[in-house]
Design a protein around this motif. Structure first.
Motif, PDB file in Angstrom:
ATOM      1  N   VAL A 265      58.634  56.955  12.469  1.00 45.99           N
ATOM      2  CA  VAL A 265      59.504  56.850  11.742  1.00 45.99           C
ATOM      3  C   VAL A 265      59.594  55.124  11.237  1.00 45.99           C
ATOM      4  N   GLY A 266      59.634  54.906  10.050  1.00 41.55           N
ATOM      5  CA  GLY A 266      59.532  53.735   9.414  1.00 41.55           C
ATOM      6  C   GLY A 266      60.884  53.310   9.166  1.00 41.55           C
ATOM      7  N   THR A 267      61.061  51.782   9.543  1.00 39.92           N
ATOM      8  CA  THR A 267      62.209  51.195   9.131  1.00 39.92           C
ATOM      9  C   THR A 267      62.006  49.590   9.350  1.00 39.92           C
ATOM     10  N   ALA A 268      62.888  48.679   8.649  1.00 41.76           N
ATOM     11  CA  ALA A 268      62.715  47.301   8.739  1.00 41.76           C
ATOM     12  C   ALA A 268      64.184  46.874   9.137  1.00 41.76           C
ATOM     13  N   ASN A 269      64.794  47.669   9.872  1.00 43.17           N
ATOM     14  CA  ASN A 269      66.005  47.187   9.991  1.00 43.17           C
ATOM     15  C   ASN A 269      66.467  47.325  11.767  1.00 43.17           C
ATOM     16  N   ALA A 270      66.758  46.283  12.381  1.00 37.23           N
ATOM     17  CA  ALA A 270      66.971  46.621  13.575  1.00 37.23           C
ATOM     18  C   ALA A 270      68.166  47.568  14.158  1.00 37.23           C
ATOM     19  N   HIS A 271      69.181  47.526  13.429  1.00 38.25           N
ATOM     20  CA  HIS A 271      70.235  48.349  13.499  1.00 38.25           C
ATOM     21  C   HIS A 271      69.706  49.844  13.468  1.00 38.25           C
ATOM     22  N   ASN A 272      68.989  50.327  12.567  1.00 41.48           N
ATOM     23  CA  ASN A 272      68.461  51.588  12.263  1.00 41.48           C
ATOM     24  C   ASN A 272      67.411  51.945  13.420  1.00 41.48           C
ATOM     25  N   VAL A 273      66.682  50.883  14.003  1.00 45.25           N
ATOM     26  CA  VAL A 273      65.808  51.258  15.139  1.00 45.25           C
ATOM     27  C   VAL A 273      66.718  51.729  16.514  1.00 45.25           C
ATOM     28  N   ARG A 274      67.678  51.172  16.638  1.00 44.18           N
ATOM     29  CA  ARG A 274      68.768  51.453  17.693  1.00 44.18           C
ATOM     30  C   ARG A 274      69.409  52.938  17.494  1.00 44.18           C
ATOM     31  N   ASN A 276      67.972  55.361  15.764  1.00 37.58           N
ATOM     32  CA  ASN A 276      66.776  56.271  15.667  1.00 37.58           C
ATOM     33  C   ASN A 276      66.597  56.455  17.173  1.00 37.58           C
ATOM     34  N   ALA A 277      66.957  55.337  17.878  1.00 35.78           N
ATOM     35  CA  ALA A 277      66.433  55.662  19.614  1.00 35.78           C
ATOM     36  C   ALA A 277      67.643  56.450  20.037  1.00 35.78           C
ATOM     37  N   ARG A 278      68.888  56.263  19.620  1.00 35.01           N
ATOM     38  CA  ARG A 278      69.767  57.059  20.083  1.00 35.01           C
ATOM     39  C   ARG A 278      69.641  58.620  19.826  1.00 35.01           C
ATOM     40  N   TRP A 279      69.235  58.967  18.829  1.00 37.35           N
ATOM     41  CA  TRP A 279      69.200  60.240  18.093  1.00 37.35           C
ATOM     42  C   TRP A 279      68.035  60.733  18.814  1.00 37.35           C
TER      43      TRP A 279
END
Length: 316
Positions: A265-274, A276-279
């Motif tokens: 999964v691609g992202t350039a946003n630290a919040h989105n990383v967190r 995605n990891a939670r999901w």
């Protein structure tokens, strides 16, 4: 974060892998500070498999990722990049181009070896050249320790499976074919995994299709697919959630039962990383999933190669 074996490579990958294409400012401008924060957060969340390519941002994604990884121990992450695709309609699987590409990637990424080198979107290139030049070159570099494992990527599952099995590659990455709406990768992944080939599922949101915004203007999908996915997105909103969350939870928690080692999964946003990891560690709502599947049933497994759309595939 659950972890799985990547085929016979001996690499253990997280269920969610970090796609680094977005670091190349391909969707919107991304500063190096944002790239640094995204990568640091990924490692903090145990997402230590990074996938990139020279094509992404026309080398800028590799450069940004290399800078962001500087200072982290090389053994703490797995690095995957690609050869063969260098522009929207520019494929070159020659031996010379392959060697030059890897040398340049090593420099941009700031490393002396690449863990997984993948031949990029192979169905659009010269397959004879891939077999006769790129793959033999990569095998020689593997013997020299420059690359550790060799893979192929693509959308056309028939092509990638045939090449992967016949050429006995180590990994396969397929795009947009294990999602809420298109699950054709599942039986292919089961066969590949049984053959010891590590399978990576990329773009579980179908290149922006499975989002509240809907497919971007350049998306090659079909209007009927767009219509029904939009209806499913509205249902998710009424249920107090987001179709992206449902799609991510579905792909991340069910892929392994079909032989998929990880989802990229691609992202350039630290919040989105967190997020995605939670999901990645929680199942989708079973009732909502069934309701969405009922809406999508008329277009289930209908990719843009099955239903002609308003765009056109890469290289078309």
């Amino acid at each position: 974060m659950r972890r799985h074996d990547l085929g016979r490579t001996g690499i253990e990958v997280p269920a969610l892998a970090m796609g680094a294409a977005s670091l190349g400012s391909i969707y919107h401008p991304v500063s190096q500070d944002e790239a640094d924060a995204t990568v640091a957060t990924a490692l903090e969340c145990d997402l230590n498999y990074f996938d990139v390519a020279p094509y992404y941002g026309l080398t800028t994604a590799e450069t940004a990722l290399g800078k962001a990884l500087k200072g982290f121990a090389r053994q703490s992450y797995t690095l995957a990049t690609k050869i063969g695709r260098y522009g929207d309609q520019d494929w070159d699987f020659s031996a010379d181009a392959t060697k030059r590409s890897i040398e340049a990637s090593l420099g941009r990424l700031g490393t002396d070896h690449i863990d997984v080198i993948q031949c990029h979107d192979i169905e659009y290139g010269d397959l004879a050249q891939l077999r006769n030049e790129a793959l033999p070159t990569l095998r020689k570099l593997k013997e020299e320790g420059v690359v550790r494992f060799i893979g192929v990527t693509g959308y056309r599952l028939d092509v990638v499976e045939k090449i992967a099995v016949e050429e006995q590659v180590d990994t396969v990455m397929a795009y947009c074919t294990y999602t809420l709406q298109d699950r054709r990768l599942a039986p292919v992944a089961e066969r590949l995994a049984a053959a010891g080939i590590g399978v990576l599922n990329a773009s579980p949101l179908g290149m922006g299709l499975l989002t509240t915004r809907g497919a971007p203007s350049w998306h090659p999908g079909n209007e009927r697919v767009f219509e029904l996915v939009a209806a499913a997105a509205r249902l998710c909103t009424l249920a107090g959630t987001d179709i992206s969350e449902l799609a991510m939870r579905f792909a991340l928690t069910t892929g392994h039962e079909h032989g998929i080692a990880t989802t990229v999964v691609g992202t350039a946003n630290a919040h989105n990383v967190r997020e995605n990891a939670r999901w990645a560690d929680s199942e989708p709502d079973a009732t909502l999933l069934k309701q969405v599947e009922a809406i999508l049933a008329p277009v289930m497994d209908a990719g843009w190669d099955v239903l002609p759309g308003n765009g056109g595939k890469a290289g078309g």
